[in-house]
Write a protein that holds these residues in place. Sequence first.
Motif, PDB file in Angstrom:
ATOM      1  N   PRO A   1      -7.734 -18.325  10.937  1.00  0.00           N
ATOM      2  CA  PRO A   1      -8.631 -19.080  11.289  1.00  0.00           C
ATOM      3  C   PRO A   1      -8.981 -19.371  13.090  1.00  0.00           C
ATOM      4  CG  PRO A   1      -6.906 -20.523  10.517  1.00  0.00           C
ATOM      5  CD  PRO A   1      -6.787 -19.039   9.990  1.00  0.00           C
ATOM      6  N   GLY A   2     -10.135 -19.613  13.308  1.00  0.00           N
ATOM      7  CA  GLY A   2     -10.127 -18.706  15.084  1.00  0.00           C
ATOM      8  C   GLY A   2     -11.421 -19.628  15.537  1.00  0.00           C
ATOM      9  N   PRO A   3     -11.759 -19.339  16.669  1.00  0.00           N
ATOM     10  CA  PRO A   3     -12.850 -20.310  17.501  1.00  0.00           C
ATOM     11  C   PRO A   3     -13.953 -18.532  16.952  1.00  0.00           C
ATOM     12  CG  PRO A   3     -11.007 -18.835  19.364  1.00  0.00           C
ATOM     13  CD  PRO A   3     -10.505 -18.380  17.743  1.00  0.00           C
ATOM     14  N   LEU A   4     -14.238 -18.237  16.127  1.00  0.00           N
ATOM     15  CA  LEU A   4     -15.237 -17.644  15.414  1.00  0.00           C
ATOM     16  C   LEU A   4     -16.289 -18.300  14.906  1.00  0.00           C
ATOM     17  CD1 LEU A   4     -16.858 -14.161  15.780  1.00  0.00           C
ATOM     18  CD2 LEU A   4     -15.425 -14.001  14.392  1.00  0.00           C
ATOM     19  N   THR A   5     -17.472 -17.784  15.339  1.00  0.00           N
ATOM     20  CA  THR A   5     -18.602 -18.562  14.106  1.00  0.00           C
ATOM     21  C   THR A   5     -19.668 -17.314  13.218  1.00  0.00           C
ATOM     22  OG1 THR A   5     -18.787 -21.094  14.618  1.00  0.00           O
ATOM     23  CG2 THR A   5     -20.310 -20.325  13.783  1.00  0.00           C
ATOM     24  N   LEU A   6     -20.095 -17.559  12.409  1.00  0.00           N
ATOM     25  CA  LEU A   6     -20.666 -16.434  12.177  1.00  0.00           C
ATOM     26  C   LEU A   6     -21.954 -16.633  11.349  1.00  0.00           C
ATOM     27  CD1 LEU A   6     -17.482 -14.890   9.870  1.00  0.00           C
ATOM     28  CD2 LEU A   6     -18.913 -13.751  12.011  1.00  0.00           C
ATOM     29  N   ILE A   7     -22.834 -15.822  11.075  1.00  0.00           N
ATOM     30  CA  ILE A   7     -23.997 -16.823  11.111  1.00  0.00           C
ATOM     31  C   ILE A   7     -24.792 -15.373   9.773  1.00  0.00           C
ATOM     32  CG2 ILE A   7     -26.580 -16.477  10.918  1.00  0.00           C
ATOM     33  CD1 ILE A   7     -24.785 -18.572  13.012  1.00  0.00           C
ATOM     34  N   LEU A   8     -24.407 -15.813   8.431  1.00  0.00           N
ATOM     35  CA  LEU A   8     -24.429 -15.105   7.225  1.00  0.00           C
ATOM     36  C   LEU A   8     -25.740 -15.556   6.087  1.00  0.00           C
ATOM     37  CD1 LEU A   8     -21.388 -14.716   6.253  1.00  0.00           C
ATOM     38  CD2 LEU A   8     -22.546 -12.966   6.689  1.00  0.00           C
ATOM     39  N   PRO A   9     -26.711 -15.420   5.572  1.00  0.00           N
ATOM     40  CA  PRO A   9     -27.741 -15.561   4.614  1.00  0.00           C
ATOM     41  C   PRO A   9     -26.629 -16.960   4.160  1.00  0.00           C
ATOM     42  CG  PRO A   9     -27.423 -14.178   4.527  1.00  0.00           C
ATOM     43  CD  PRO A   9     -26.841 -14.085   5.376  1.00  0.00           C
ATOM     44  N   ARG A  10     -27.833 -17.699   3.558  1.00  0.00           N
ATOM     45  CA  ARG A  10     -27.241 -19.226   2.710  1.00  0.00           C
ATOM     46  C   ARG A  10     -26.783 -18.283   0.790  1.00  0.00           C
ATOM     47  NH1 ARG A  10     -30.765 -24.232   3.281  1.00  0.00           N
ATOM     48  NH2 ARG A  10     -29.286 -25.070   2.504  1.00  0.00           N
ATOM     49  N   ALA A  11     -26.227 -19.066   0.342  1.00  0.00           N
ATOM     50  CA  ALA A  11     -25.608 -18.451  -0.676  1.00  0.00           C
ATOM     51  C   ALA A  11     -27.557 -19.655  -1.643  1.00  0.00           C
ATOM     52  CB  ALA A  11     -24.640 -18.774  -1.508  1.00  0.00           C
ATOM     53  N   PRO A  12     -28.170 -18.556  -2.677  1.00  0.00           N
ATOM     54  CA  PRO A  12     -28.685 -19.516  -3.052  1.00  0.00           C
ATOM     55  C   PRO A  12     -28.182 -21.003  -3.990  1.00  0.00           C
ATOM     56  CG  PRO A  12     -28.948 -16.967  -4.096  1.00  0.00           C
ATOM     57  CD  PRO A  12     -27.383 -17.247  -3.355  1.00  0.00           C
ATOM     58  N   HIS A  13     -26.976 -21.147  -3.566  1.00  0.00           N
ATOM     59  CA  HIS A  13     -26.165 -22.598  -4.705  1.00  0.00           C
ATOM     60  C   HIS A  13     -25.871 -23.513  -3.668  1.00  0.00           C
ATOM     61  CE1 HIS A  13     -23.097 -19.138  -4.683  1.00  0.00           C
ATOM     62  NE2 HIS A  13     -22.708 -19.638  -4.594  1.00  0.00           N
TER      63      HIS A  13
ATOM     64  N   GLY B   1     -17.805 -16.902  23.492  1.00  0.00           N
ATOM     65  CA  GLY B   1     -17.289 -18.138  23.149  1.00  0.00           C
ATOM     66  C   GLY B   1     -15.595 -17.996  23.652  1.00  0.00           C
ATOM     67  N   GLY B   2     -14.426 -17.988  22.456  1.00  0.00           N
ATOM     68  CA  GLY B   2     -13.139 -17.896  21.931  1.00  0.00           C
ATOM     69  C   GLY B   2     -12.458 -17.081  21.917  1.00  0.00           C
ATOM     70  N   ILE B   3     -13.679 -15.972  20.688  1.00  0.00           N
ATOM     71  CA  ILE B   3     -13.382 -14.624  20.656  1.00  0.00           C
ATOM     72  C   ILE B   3     -14.335 -13.370  21.434  1.00  0.00           C
ATOM     73  CG2 ILE B   3     -13.090 -13.072  19.139  1.00  0.00           C
ATOM     74  CD1 ILE B   3     -11.438 -14.633  18.772  1.00  0.00           C
ATOM     75  N   THR B   4     -13.204 -12.768  22.670  1.00  0.00           N
ATOM     76  CA  THR B   4     -14.056 -11.987  23.491  1.00  0.00           C
ATOM     77  C   THR B   4     -14.944 -10.856  22.719  1.00  0.00           C
ATOM     78  OG1 THR B   4     -12.242 -10.127  23.720  1.00  0.00           O
ATOM     79  CG2 THR B   4     -12.380 -12.336  25.072  1.00  0.00           C
ATOM     80  N   LEU B   5     -16.021 -10.369  23.380  1.00  0.00           N
ATOM     81  CA  LEU B   5     -16.933  -9.557  23.210  1.00  0.00           C
ATOM     82  C   LEU B   5     -16.474  -8.346  23.209  1.00  0.00           C
ATOM     83  CD1 LEU B   5     -19.318  -7.960  22.356  1.00  0.00           C
ATOM     84  CD2 LEU B   5     -19.915  -7.269  25.164  1.00  0.00           C
ATOM     85  N   GLU B   6     -14.549  -7.730  23.560  1.00  0.00           N
ATOM     86  CA  GLU B   6     -14.580  -6.780  23.799  1.00  0.00           C
ATOM     87  C   GLU B   6     -13.298  -6.673  21.786  1.00  0.00           C
ATOM     88  OE1 GLU B   6     -14.811  -7.477  27.653  1.00  0.00           O
ATOM     89  OE2 GLU B   6     -14.123  -8.559  25.881  1.00  0.00           O
ATOM     90  N   ALA B   7     -12.756  -8.154  21.687  1.00  0.00           N
ATOM     91  CA  ALA B   7     -11.914  -7.984  20.681  1.00  0.00           C
ATOM     92  C   ALA B   7     -12.912  -7.681  19.054  1.00  0.00           C
ATOM     93  CB  ALA B   7     -11.181  -9.672  20.436  1.00  0.00           C
ATOM     94  N   LEU B   8     -14.133  -8.511  19.753  1.00  0.00           N
ATOM     95  CA  LEU B   8     -15.309  -8.267  18.300  1.00  0.00           C
ATOM     96  C   LEU B   8     -15.357  -7.062  18.231  1.00  0.00           C
ATOM     97  CD1 LEU B   8     -17.358 -10.987  18.544  1.00  0.00           C
ATOM     98  CD2 LEU B   8     -16.369 -10.862  17.052  1.00  0.00           C
ATOM     99  N   GLN B   9     -15.553  -5.963  19.361  1.00  0.00           N
ATOM    100  CA  GLN B   9     -16.274  -4.747  19.439  1.00  0.00           C
ATOM    101  C   GLN B   9     -15.080  -3.961  18.386  1.00  0.00           C
ATOM    102  OE1 GLN B   9     -17.008  -4.040  23.463  1.00  0.00           O
ATOM    103  NE2 GLN B   9     -18.971  -4.579  23.126  1.00  0.00           N
ATOM    104  N   ALA B  10     -13.688  -3.867  18.836  1.00  0.00           N
ATOM    105  CA  ALA B  10     -12.937  -3.214  18.078  1.00  0.00           C
ATOM    106  C   ALA B  10     -13.156  -3.330  16.401  1.00  0.00           C
ATOM    107  CB  ALA B  10     -11.545  -3.796  18.314  1.00  0.00           C
ATOM    108  N   VAL B  11     -14.102  -4.863  15.792  1.00  0.00           N
ATOM    109  CA  VAL B  11     -13.508  -4.598  14.573  1.00  0.00           C
ATOM    110  C   VAL B  11     -15.709  -4.240  13.998  1.00  0.00           C
ATOM    111  CG1 VAL B  11     -13.817  -6.072  12.932  1.00  0.00           C
ATOM    112  CG2 VAL B  11     -12.057  -6.868  14.516  1.00  0.00           C
ATOM    113  N   CYS B  12     -15.985  -4.522  14.615  1.00  0.00           N
ATOM    114  CA  CYS B  12     -17.991  -3.627  14.624  1.00  0.00           C
ATOM    115  C   CYS B  12     -18.066  -2.818  14.969  1.00  0.00           C
ATOM    116  CB  CYS B  12     -18.574  -4.709  14.849  1.00  0.00           C
ATOM    117  SG  CYS B  12     -18.155  -6.960  13.945  1.00  0.00           S
ATOM    118  N   GLY B  13     -17.268  -2.823  16.105  1.00  0.00           N
ATOM    119  CA  GLY B  13     -18.549  -1.135  16.720  1.00  0.00           C
ATOM    120  C   GLY B  13     -19.471  -1.901  17.675  1.00  0.00           C
TER     121      GLY B  13
END
Length: 333
Positions: free
Chosen positions: A89-101, A195-207
């Motif tokens: 849990p934390g201040p990160l929102t993810l945009i993903l494709p909607r599931a068919p169901h 927002g609440g999760i920094t760009l640097e923290a995201l880069q550590a996971v995503c590149g």
Amino acid sequence: MTNLLDASSSGLQTAARILREGGLVAFGTETVYGLGGDATQPKTVARIFEAKNRPRFNPLISHFADAQAAFTQVVANPLAHKLAEAFWPGPLTLILPRAPHSTVSDLAADGLPTLAVRVPKGETVQALLKLVQRPIAAPSANRSGRISPSDAAHVLEELGGRIDAVLDSGPCQVGVESTVLDISNPERPTLLRPGGITLEALQAVCGTIFMPETEVDAAPASPGRLLSHYAPHLPVRLNAVDVAPDEALLAFGNTQPSGATISWNLSASGNLEEAAARLFTGLRTLDKQGQSHHLRGIAVQPIPQHGLGLAIQDRLNRAAAPRPALPPEDLPA
């Protein structure tokens, strides 16, 4: 009247019941207070926009108690699972494709093929979401354009009398909205809102994290940026006072022009909340049925220009806007 509920077991049970019954409850998260409603109920989602006095629809973030629940509504890729493990849990929102169901309403998703999901942090909000066991749409609990609220008193100042209850979980710890990361294309993770999760923290996971260079670049996950949007295949004619035999009719109110082969009434009683809730389904239905009957377009009766009528008209204007030219191979047969 807006009830102020404490975070006791009784208060949580009351808040959960209100949400399951289609009511609106503001609650605290680690970021700001959100204005919550059942994302699966279009009329409830329409009430959220009405309470916020929001002039246009936007996609709303759906909140869940855990990643497993969130990923039932979207098509989660490996990067999504890595980010969820790192930040939820934390201040990160993810945009993903909607599931068919997916059970989240078109109105909450703003008619897009993607969905914004997150798992908020906080003992009270976690307990509430576990009780409700439904996707809860929750933009910030303030009037549109005003400062986001970080405690229950702020919410009552903004929305008292406009919503059903406020669940008081104390002041928010982060105080700014969640970071929004579009990973619908996992090869190109794109930061749509810091927002609440920094760009640097995201880069550590995503590149590499990409930034939208223009509003058009952000359009797939952030509607309202393209002039032609929400467009059915059939051309849309606005403010129609008559209807041709080869047009479908998107009606509003209890008086309709005669002659429509196919019609869909947004609200026979003239209720704008009902009309907003039925808008995307109506356009989709008329487009599909109209094509099957070889009609040439959709005529739309005038919509009142107040309250949710402004948001409805905004979407209709975009549906009726000139389409961008298609390359020859993309033209319909």
